[in-house]
Design a protein around this motif. Structure first.
Motif, mmCIF file in Angstrom:
data_model
loop_
_atom_site.group_PDB
_atom_site.id
_atom_site.type_symbol
_atom_site.label_atom_id
_atom_site.label_comp_id
_atom_site.label_asym_id
_atom_site.label_seq_id
_atom_site.Cartn_x
_atom_site.Cartn_y
_atom_site.Cartn_z
ATOM 1 N N GLY A 110 1.153 -3.587 -7.393
ATOM 2 C CA GLY A 110 0.786 -3.133 -6.054
ATOM 3 C C GLY A 110 -0.691 -3.308 -5.761
ATOM 4 O O GLY A 110 -1.077 -3.758 -4.678
ATOM 5 N N HIS A 130 8.586 -2.851 -2.005
ATOM 6 C CA HIS A 130 7.282 -2.632 -2.631
ATOM 7 C C HIS A 130 7.147 -3.602 -3.794
ATOM 8 O O HIS A 130 8.074 -4.371 -4.089
ATOM 9 C CB HIS A 130 7.168 -1.192 -3.139
ATOM 10 C CG HIS A 130 8.110 -0.903 -4.266
ATOM 11 N ND1 HIS A 130 9.461 -0.663 -4.074
ATOM 12 C CD2 HIS A 130 7.935 -0.853 -5.612
ATOM 13 C CE1 HIS A 130 10.052 -0.475 -5.234
ATOM 14 N NE2 HIS A 130 9.143 -0.588 -6.177
ATOM 15 N N SER A 178 6.701 -3.879 -7.834
ATOM 16 C CA SER A 178 6.736 -3.249 -9.154
ATOM 17 C C SER A 178 7.450 -4.187 -10.114
ATOM 18 O O SER A 178 8.010 -5.208 -9.706
ATOM 19 C CB SER A 178 7.437 -1.878 -9.108
ATOM 20 O OG SER A 178 8.800 -2.025 -8.728
ATOM 21 N N TYR A 227 4.340 -0.092 -12.652
ATOM 22 C CA TYR A 227 3.590 0.001 -11.399
ATOM 23 C C TYR A 227 2.153 -0.477 -11.608
ATOM 24 O O TYR A 227 1.252 0.304 -11.866
ATOM 25 C CB TYR A 227 3.663 1.431 -10.868
ATOM 26 C CG TYR A 227 5.070 1.755 -10.422
ATOM 27 C CD1 TYR A 227 5.463 1.531 -9.114
ATOM 28 C CD2 TYR A 227 6.025 2.216 -11.330
ATOM 29 C CE1 TYR A 227 6.767 1.767 -8.709
ATOM 30 C CE2 TYR A 227 7.329 2.449 -10.943
ATOM 31 C CZ TYR A 227 7.699 2.222 -9.621
ATOM 32 O OH TYR A 227 8.998 2.429 -9.224
ATOM 33 N N SER A 253 3.333 2.979 -4.189
ATOM 34 C CA SER A 253 4.492 2.210 -4.652
ATOM 35 C C SER A 253 5.604 3.117 -5.172
ATOM 36 O O SER A 253 6.791 2.836 -4.967
ATOM 37 C CB SER A 253 4.055 1.224 -5.741
ATOM 38 O OG SER A 253 3.140 0.285 -5.226
#
Length: 334
Positions: free
Chosen positions: A192, A282, A284, A189, A272
């Protein structure tokens, strides 16, 4: 001409794990997918530093529909007590549905959850240091750290999601995967916030405005980031300019005397991860490699009952080459 364009699926090295659709492909899970999208998730969060503490606040504020509980664990006992108390006291008045409860958990309970969030970090360069790539300066120390917890997850037969938020996100995901976790269990992550930074600069400058409706982000949370101003009307020079602004944004914050952790903790982290838990699109990182030779690449994706679905639109040649180069550099990292 568009029919001859390459797609992200051309980079994916394990076609036997992939189901194609018209504009996306599915990465089939390596074992029965235990990640149900129908229930609220138990989230356990390791380390309550700058990023972890902010991420916790985001999950508490925004996680009512997707998260049932947030377990917190840290070496600093006072920090745990403080965040359990303060986060637990964040509550809207007269709310019908309570925000996810925050509870202190022991290290032995870290993997009694659906989503484990790794925010631990060693050796973050101090503000004012001359380190040009802050993320890569953390690679060696944080790789050793993530391996400790990935090995614990494997020994506990953990079947949930191992979410990596610490820098450098994508190489740390690879380190966790090599400890024995399944490819669908590990996601990074970091992309984002790079997309959010692209939006920020697009809102400030009319030249980048197309990014708001037609743009995409690809690649790592760092120097090899790829922002595209538009998939339909791709402008390579403009896209590279926007990418540079996004990549250097954290350095601008450091020049002001602050660590740039608020936007990453919320855009890459809380927002996210909640999108992942709910099966929403989203940004990732997912694993594109075969065996241990690949790398985690940041892409637009979502969780489904059939595996991870990755957007797979036709890409302009120059854009595809940028993404291919970023993937090659990620594969070379050790």
């Amino acid at each position: 001409m568009k029919n001859n364009r390459k797609r992200l699926s051309n980079l994916f090295e394990s076609p036997e794990c992939m189901n194609r659709k018209a504009d996306s492909f599915f990465i089939r899970p390596q074992r029965e997918n235990p990640f149900s999208l129908r229930k609220k998730k138990r989230v356990n969060l390791l380390a309550l530093g700058d990023v972890g503490g902010m991420l916790l606040i985001g999950l508490r504020l925004l996680g009512t529909e997707a998260v049932s509980s947030i377990g917190i664990c840290d070496l600093n006992e006072k920090s745990i007590l403080r965040f359990e108390m303060e986060a637990g006291q964040i509550q809207a008045p007269f709310a019908r549905e309570r925000m996810p409860r925050v509870e202190i958990i022991s290290p032995e309970r870290l993997f009694d959850c659906d989503i484990f969030v790794f925010c631990a970090s060693k050796g973050v360069p101090p503000v004012g240091s001359r380190v040009e790539d802050v993320r890569m300066a953390q690679l060696k120390a944080n790789s050793q750290l993530v391996e400790v917890f990935a090995e614990k997850a494997v020994s506990r037969d953990f079947r949930g999601l191992f979410a990596v938020v610490s820098d450098p996100v994508d190489p740390l995901c690879k380190a966790a995967l090599l400890c024995g976790l399944k490819r669908e269990q590990v996601q990074g992550y970091g992309l984002g916030v790079m997309n959010s930074r692209g939006i920020y600069f697009a809102e400030k400058n009319e030249r980048f405005r197309q990014y708001l409706s037609e743009g995409r982000a690809f690649g790592p949370h760092g120097e090899d980031l790829v922002l595209a101003n538009s998939l339909e009307n791709y402008d390579d020079e403009l896209s590279r300019e926007l990418t540079k602004l996004a990549v250097q944004s954290n350095l601008k914050t450091r020049e002001l005397g602050f660590k740039p952790y608020i936007a990453p903790a919320l855009s890459s982290g809380a927002l996210s991860i909640l999108a992942t838990a709910s099966g929403q699109w989203h940004y990732s990182s997912v694993y594109f490699g075969k065996g241990d030779c690949g790398a985690f690449l940041g892409v637009k994706n979502r969780r489904t009952p059939y595996g991870i679905e990755v957007e797979d639109l036709p890409l302009p040649q120059k854009l595809y080459e940028r993404i291919e180069s970023a993937y090659g550099h990620l594969r070379a990292l050790r």
